[in-house]
Design a protein around this motif. Structure first.
Motif, PDB file in Angstrom:
ATOM      1  N   LEU A  35     -88.580 -34.996  28.344  1.00 43.82           N
ATOM      2  CA  LEU A  35     -87.159 -35.035  27.969  1.00 43.82           C
ATOM      3  C   LEU A  35     -86.319 -34.088  28.821  1.00 43.82           C
ATOM      4  CD1 LEU A  35     -87.377 -35.228  24.079  1.00 43.82           C
ATOM      5  CD2 LEU A  35     -86.579 -37.005  25.657  1.00 43.82           C
ATOM      6  N   THR A  45     -96.443 -37.923  20.962  1.00 37.76           N
ATOM      7  CA  THR A  45     -95.270 -37.066  20.830  1.00 37.76           C
ATOM      8  C   THR A  45     -95.655 -35.928  19.914  1.00 37.76           C
ATOM      9  OG1 THR A  45     -93.778 -38.949  21.091  1.00 37.76           O
ATOM     10  CG2 THR A  45     -92.858 -36.968  20.094  1.00 37.76           C
ATOM     11  N   ARG A 107     -79.752 -35.281  22.874  1.00 41.51           N
ATOM     12  CA  ARG A 107     -79.597 -36.575  22.201  1.00 41.51           C
ATOM     13  C   ARG A 107     -80.788 -37.439  22.593  1.00 41.51           C
ATOM     14  NH1 ARG A 107     -76.681 -38.355  18.311  1.00 41.51           N
ATOM     15  NH2 ARG A 107     -76.103 -40.535  18.321  1.00 41.51           N
ATOM     16  N   TRP A 108     -81.529 -37.867  21.586  1.00 40.08           N
ATOM     17  CA  TRP A 108     -82.768 -38.617  21.822  1.00 40.08           C
ATOM     18  C   TRP A 108     -82.938 -39.625  20.700  1.00 40.08           C
ATOM     19  CZ3 TRP A 108     -88.002 -37.249  19.671  1.00 40.08           C
ATOM     20  CH2 TRP A 108     -89.035 -37.953  20.298  1.00 40.08           C
TER      21      TRP A 108
END
Length: 170
Positions: A35, A45, A107-108
Motif C-alpha cells: 500500500l 493481508t 484510503r483503501w
C-alpha cells in the motif's frame, strides 16, 4: 434498465465490519508495504488488531458472519479465497497505541485505514527474522532509499544573523 450492483470485495466488507464493531486495526506486513509503494505481492493481508489475543473468537465469529472460513485462531479465508491473518503481538514493534498514533491514514477499499509506516514494517520484519521476512527487506529498503532521494532535505537552513551595526541601527 438497471445494471447489476457492484459487488463489494470480501476484504472491503471485513474492513467495514471492523469499523462498525469499533475494532481498531492497522494494516501491517507486506500488504501494508505494498500500500506504500513496495513492488511485491503477498498471499495474505496482515491486520494488527487492538484486542487481547484471548478475544480472537470475536474476530473469527465476525469473519464467519461475513462468509469466511475459520483456518486457525489467527487466520480466516474470506469468501473470495483471500487470507487474512489477525495479528495481536507483532515482532519488533512498540505498543499498538504508540504505533497507531504514527500510522499513515490511507484510503483503501473505499475506507480510511491506518497503515503501519514502511520504516516500522521493516523493523518488524527484521525482528521476526524469518527467511521470507528477510527476503522482503531489500524491496522495502529500495523504496525507502527512493523516497529519501526525492524528498527535500530535512536539515534546517542556517538562520541569518540579525545585523548589529550599520546605518540606522544602534
Amino acid at each position: 434498465a438497471l445494471g447489476d450492483a457492484r459487488e463489494v470485495p470480501s476484504l472491503a466488507r471485513l474492513v467495514h465490519s471492523l469499523g462498525e464493531e469499533g475494532i481498531r486495526f492497522q494494516v501491517i506486513g507486506m500488504a501494508g508495504a505494498i500500500l506504500q509503494g513496495v513492488p511485491a505481492t503477498t498471499l495474505d493481508t496482515d491486520l494488527w488488531i487492538d484486542l487481547p489475543p484471548r478475544q480472537y473468537m470475536r474476530l473469527i465469529n465476525l469473519s464467519m458472519r461475513l462468509g469466511a472460513r475459520h483456518i486457525s485462531n489467527t487466520v480466516v479465508e474470506l469468501e473470495d479465497g483471500s487470507l487474512v491473518n489477525y495479528v495481536y503481538e507483532p515482532n519488533g514493534l512498540r505498543s499498538f497505541s504508540r504505533e497507531y498514533r504514527s500510522a499513515r491514514s490511507i484510503r483503501w477499499l473505499g475506507h480510511q485505514v491506518r497503515v503501519l509506516p514502511l520504516e516500522r514494517i521493516r523493523a518488524s520484519k527484521s525482528a521476526a527474522g524469518r527467511p521470507k521476512d528477510l527476503a522482503h527487506l531489500p524491496l522495502i529498503d529500495s523504496v525507502l532509499r527512493a523516497r529519501r532521494a526525492v524528498q527535500p532535505s530535512r536539515r534546517p537552513r542556517p538562520r541569518s544573523r540579525p545585523a548589529t551595526r550599520g546605518p540606522g541601527l544602534t
